[in-house]
Scaffold this motif. Structure first.
Motif, short mmCIF file in Angstrom:
data_model
loop_
_atom_site.label_atom_id
_atom_site.label_comp_id
_atom_site.label_asym_id
_atom_site.label_seq_id
_atom_site.Cartn_x
_atom_site.Cartn_y
_atom_site.Cartn_z
N VAL A 196 0.80 -1.32 0.04
CA VAL A 196 0.07 0.04 0.08
C VAL A 196 1.05 1.12 0.09
O VAL A 196 1.69 1.25 0.75
N LEU A 197 0.46 2.30 -0.87
CA LEU A 197 1.50 3.37 -1.22
C LEU A 197 0.56 4.92 -1.01
O LEU A 197 -0.62 4.83 -1.55
N GLY A 198 1.26 5.71 -0.36
CA GLY A 198 0.79 6.98 -0.15
C GLY A 198 0.86 7.83 -1.55
O GLY A 198 2.03 7.75 -1.72
N ARG A 199 -0.08 8.30 -2.31
CA ARG A 199 0.39 9.01 -3.46
C ARG A 199 0.58 10.54 -3.24
O ARG A 199 0.85 11.30 -4.29
N PHE A 200 0.62 11.05 -1.64
CA PHE A 200 0.82 12.33 -1.75
C PHE A 200 2.26 12.82 -2.41
O PHE A 200 2.35 13.87 -2.66
N HIS A 201 3.14 11.99 -1.79
CA HIS A 201 4.49 12.16 -2.48
C HIS A 201 4.94 11.18 -3.42
O HIS A 201 5.76 10.32 -3.34
N ARG A 202 4.20 11.16 -4.53
CA ARG A 202 4.32 10.09 -5.48
C ARG A 202 5.70 9.93 -6.12
O ARG A 202 5.88 8.72 -6.28
N LYS A 203 6.61 10.96 -6.43
CA LYS A 203 7.94 10.42 -6.86
C LYS A 203 8.58 9.70 -5.91
O LYS A 203 9.13 8.73 -6.23
N GLU A 204 8.68 10.08 -4.73
CA GLU A 204 9.50 9.67 -3.63
C GLU A 204 9.05 8.14 -3.42
O GLU A 204 9.53 7.07 -3.10
N VAL A 205 7.86 8.16 -3.32
CA VAL A 205 6.84 6.86 -3.01
C VAL A 205 7.24 5.95 -4.14
O VAL A 205 7.54 4.58 -3.93
N GLY A 206 7.26 6.21 -5.37
CA GLY A 206 7.52 5.36 -6.56
C GLY A 206 8.92 4.97 -6.44
O GLY A 206 9.05 3.81 -6.71
N GLU A 207 9.88 5.55 -5.91
CA GLU A 207 11.30 5.26 -5.85
C GLU A 207 11.26 4.09 -4.63
O GLU A 207 11.80 3.06 -4.66
N MET A 208 10.32 4.45 -3.81
CA MET A 208 10.30 3.34 -2.48
C MET A 208 9.92 1.99 -3.24
O MET A 208 10.10 0.85 -2.78
N LEU A 209 8.73 2.19 -3.92
CA LEU A 209 8.28 0.81 -4.52
C LEU A 209 9.15 0.29 -5.60
O LEU A 209 9.25 -0.98 -5.39
N VAL B 230 2.91 -4.31 3.15
CA VAL B 230 4.14 -3.56 3.20
C VAL B 230 3.13 -2.12 3.03
O VAL B 230 2.50 -2.13 2.12
N ALA B 231 3.51 -1.07 4.11
CA ALA B 231 2.91 0.11 3.97
C ALA B 231 4.18 1.06 3.58
O ALA B 231 4.94 1.19 4.36
N LEU B 232 3.99 1.66 2.50
CA LEU B 232 4.99 2.75 2.19
C LEU B 232 4.61 4.39 1.92
O LEU B 232 3.48 4.28 1.48
N GLY B 233 5.33 5.06 2.33
CA GLY B 233 4.89 6.68 2.35
C GLY B 233 5.63 7.33 2.98
O GLY B 233 6.61 7.23 3.77
N ILE B 234 5.06 8.81 3.34
CA ILE B 234 5.90 9.83 3.96
C ILE B 234 4.86 10.82 4.70
O ILE B 234 3.89 11.25 3.96
N ILE B 235 5.18 11.01 5.90
CA ILE B 235 4.25 11.89 6.80
C ILE B 235 5.47 13.07 6.96
O ILE B 235 6.16 12.99 8.00
N ILE C 202 7.15 3.91 6.34
CA ILE C 202 6.84 5.17 6.35
C ILE C 202 7.84 6.29 7.07
O ILE C 202 8.07 6.03 8.13
N LEU C 203 8.30 7.10 6.28
CA LEU C 203 9.11 7.93 6.56
C LEU C 203 8.32 9.22 7.37
O LEU C 203 7.35 9.64 6.95
N GLY C 204 8.90 9.55 8.90
CA GLY C 204 8.10 10.44 9.56
C GLY C 204 7.53 9.61 10.48
O GLY C 204 7.76 8.50 10.82
N PRO C 205 6.73 10.11 11.29
CA PRO C 205 6.22 11.69 11.00
C PRO C 205 7.14 12.60 11.42
O PRO C 205 7.73 12.47 12.51
N GLY C 206 6.83 13.75 10.70
CA GLY C 206 7.87 14.93 11.15
C GLY C 206 9.14 14.98 10.52
O GLY C 206 10.05 15.79 10.95
N ILE C 207 9.17 14.28 9.49
CA ILE C 207 10.35 14.20 8.38
C ILE C 207 10.62 15.67 7.84
O ILE C 207 9.45 16.20 7.31
N ASN C 208 11.64 16.04 7.45
CA ASN C 208 12.10 17.37 6.91
C ASN C 208 12.39 16.90 5.50
O ASN C 208 13.03 15.76 5.30
N PRO C 209 12.14 17.75 4.61
CA PRO C 209 12.17 17.50 3.14
C PRO C 209 13.59 17.03 2.69
O PRO C 209 14.04 16.05 2.06
#
Length: 134
Positions: free
Chosen positions: A7-20, A63-68, A102-109
């Motif tokens: 399962v992937l979060g699309r809010f950060h699609r480019k970065e999560v695509g790399e995670m995929l 597996v859950a992948l994404g960024i907060i 899941i990167l974060g919560p609270g991760i800086n760019p």
């Protein structure tokens, strides 16, 4: 061969695509089939999508992948804790592993790029390890 869903979060699609990409490579190396790749709007939707996968007989884990990312309020922290808690509860409910990348919560760019591949890899590795032990 055991199967997993991702399962992937699309809010950060480019970065999560790399995670995929990394998750696919690790899954192949570990002999796991990926039977579903589910894109959801963000992290809040991940627990429901993970639950739907874990209900499937052909899925041994997920597996859950994404960024907060760090925001201006505490919303990300509150959401992150709720999501992680829900994912842990689902693992225990279904007795199937959920690897969390899941990167974060609270991760800086600036902290995101070096963590993309390691977090995705670790999530798949954790899921694979628990499937093997099961």
């Amino acid at each position: 061969m055991s199967n997993i869903g991702i399962v992937l979060g699309r809010f950060h699609r480019k970065e999560v695509g790399e995670m995929l990409d990394e998750a696919r490579a690790v899954a192949a190396r570990r002999g796991l089939g990926i039977v579903a790749e589910v894109w959801v709007p963000g992290s809040m939707e991940k627990p429901l999508a993970i639950k739907r996968l874990l209900m499937r007989d052909d899925v041994a884990g997920a597996v859950a992948l994404g960024i907060i990312e760090r925001g201006e309020t505490e919303h990300g922290n509150v959401m992150g804790h709720a999501v992680i808690s829900s994912l842990i509860d689902l693992q225990l409910q279904f007795m199937k592993p959920v690897g969390v990348g899941i990167l974060g919560p609270g991760i800086n760019p600036s902290q995101i790029p070096p963590r993309i591949r390691p977090y995705a890899a670790a999530a798949v590795e954790a899921c694979a390890d628990l499937i093997e032990q099961g």
